[in-house]
Design an enzyme around this catalytic site. Structure first.
Site: not given
Ligand code: FCB
Length: 454
Positions: A166, A358
């Site tokens: 990110e 994620e």
């Molecule tokens: C993302 C991050 C991760 C976590 C989630 C909820 O932005 O990569 O570390 O905090 O959000």
């Protein structure tokens, strides 16, 4: 219950070093920008820090057993840079820091779980920050050395590598809004940081290919599909502007398209982008960033709905969904957005493969009377998003993997421990782990996907 998940989809769980490891002073680990930030009063809710976190550094065997019990195919974790180069620039990496990840990788492989390693998940050595951090080109060089040291040690066993997690968050939350470490509030710094993060990615890919033969490499972006609040031209423009600043800024350069023109023009008008381009944008950088990769990682949580102003120059985000359709982060539950963003990425960039690196939800439910954790809303969230991933695949999107964020409730950055994303409940006093209903649900999905009976 029989799972309807596509057999080819790799299912995993994701974490990151600072959020789970704790043991910040052990094994020769140096200070990171998150240690410094979390220990600065007022920066993190409740004054929480990652000093102990989930104590994963000591309890990793128990956590890997949990992963094995869930039956997941893969585990995405990150390597703490300050465990490997505690002061950022040592001549040799810290062997005991690398030992930890060596054991972790062996422990995963012994349990039949495939490691997906993330190199940078935001814990820059503080010593590098003191020299300018990501606003400085020196940090790119330091990252190359870090990437090379980790790949030299783990590359014989780790096939899947994420370079940077990110970059938008690291650049903007860290340097423009100040919500994340290092806590700066300077847009020009954010632009420089974004550039160096993407450059570090580009530089590290060939190194990884050399040192981890046969590896597959990608970067991880958090993408937010942007929708206009109405059919008006102003709303449409506002949505496209957010898409350009939030998503395209970190995608176009990876696919050889340079930085989005419309944002560059805005920056020029604001005086942050000089006529010849900023000093940090050097000849050859854009080519370096566009190095071919094997997959693109996408972190997906929610969407944005945008409304433009009459003048069309002051877009603002509008939240329309009622509270019950939002998670504890205030993010709308919107599984269709995952299909939309995957399709748009596929249409605009055609990466050879995609991975949802994620996806998950924060909900507060904890153990009740019978110590069960009834987090039915998380099950609904995950069901909805896995169904969306399945629809995307049926529509021809080459999606190879889907990682749930996260294994155990952990340190949620500036929110501290107030937001719980885990499939497993964490009792912070005792470090006891209690599998939530969603963890039991995931285990049944895994069993179903593998054709076993649950
Ligand atoms: C993302 C991050 C991760 C976590 C989630 C909820 O932005 O990569 O570390 O905090 O959000």
């Amino acid at each position: 219950m029989t799972s309807t998940l596509p057999e080819s989809l790799v299912l995993g769980v994701a974490t990151s070093a600072y959020q789970v490891e704790g043991a910040v002073g052990e094994g020769g680990r140096g200070e990171s920008i998150w240690d410094r930030f979390a220990h600065t009063p007022g920066k993190v809710e409740g004054g929480d820090t990652g000093d102990v976190a989930c104590d994963h550094y000591h309890r990793w065997r128990e956590d890997l057993d949990l992963l094995a019990w869930l039956g997941v195919d893969a585990y995405r974790f990150s390597v703490a840079w300050p465990r490997v180069f505690p002061a950022g620039t040592e001549r040799m990496p810290n062997a005991s820091g690398l030992d930890f990840y060596d054991r972790l990788v062996d422990g995963l492989l012994a349990r039949g779980i495939e490691p997906w390693v993330t190199l940078y998940h935001w814990d820059l050595p503080q010593a590098l920050q003191d020299r300018g951090g990501w606003t400085s080109r020196e940090t790119v060089r330091a990252f190359e050395r870090f990437a090379a040291a980790v790949a030299a040690r783990l590359g014989d066993r780790v096939r899947h590598w994420n370079t940077i997690n990110e970059p938008w968050c690291a650049a903007v939350l860290g340097h423009e809004t100040g919500q994340h470490a290092p806590g700066l509030c300077d847009r020009a710094a954010a632009l420089a940081a974004a550039h160096h993060l993407l450059l570090a990615h580009g530089r590290s890919v060939p190194l990884l290919r050399d040192l981890a033969p046969g590896c597959r490499v990608g970067l991880v972006n958090n993408l937010v599909p942007a929708y206009p609040a109405s059919r008006s031209e102003a709303d449409h423009l506002a949505a496209e502007r957010l898409h350009a600043w939030f998503n395209r800024w970190y995608l176009d350069p990876l696919y050889g398209l340079g930085y989005p023109e419309r944002i560059v023009r805005e920056e020029e008008e604001a005086g942050r982008w000089p006529p010849g381009g900023p000093e940090w944008l050097r000849a050859g950088d854009l080519e370096t960033m566009a190095v071919p990769t094997d997959f693109l990682g996408i972190n997906y949580y929610s969407r944005a709905i945008l409304r433009g102003s009459e003048e069309g120059n002051a877009p603002r985000e509008v939240f329309e969904p009622p509270a019950e359709e939002r998670t504890d982060m205030g993010w709308e539950v919107y599984p269709d957005g995952l299909v939309d963003i995957l399709q748009r990425v596929q249409r605009d960039y055609a990466p050879p493969s995609l991975a949802v690196t994620e996806c998950g939800a924060a909900y507060p439910e904890g153990p009740g009377e019978e110590s069960e954790v009834r987090d039915a809303r998380r099950v609904t969230y995950l069901e909805g998003h896995l169904a969306a991933a399945t629809r995307a695949m049926a529509a021809g999107i080459p999606l190879e993997a889907f990682f749930v964020w996260t294994l155990v409730d952990n340190f949620e950055w500036n929110h501290g421990f107030s937001k719980r994303f885990g499939l497993v409940w964490l009792d912070r006093t005792t470090q006891e782990r209690v599998v939530k209903q969603s963890g039991h649900w995931l285990r049944r999905q895994m069993a179903g996907q593998k054709g076993r009976t649950s």
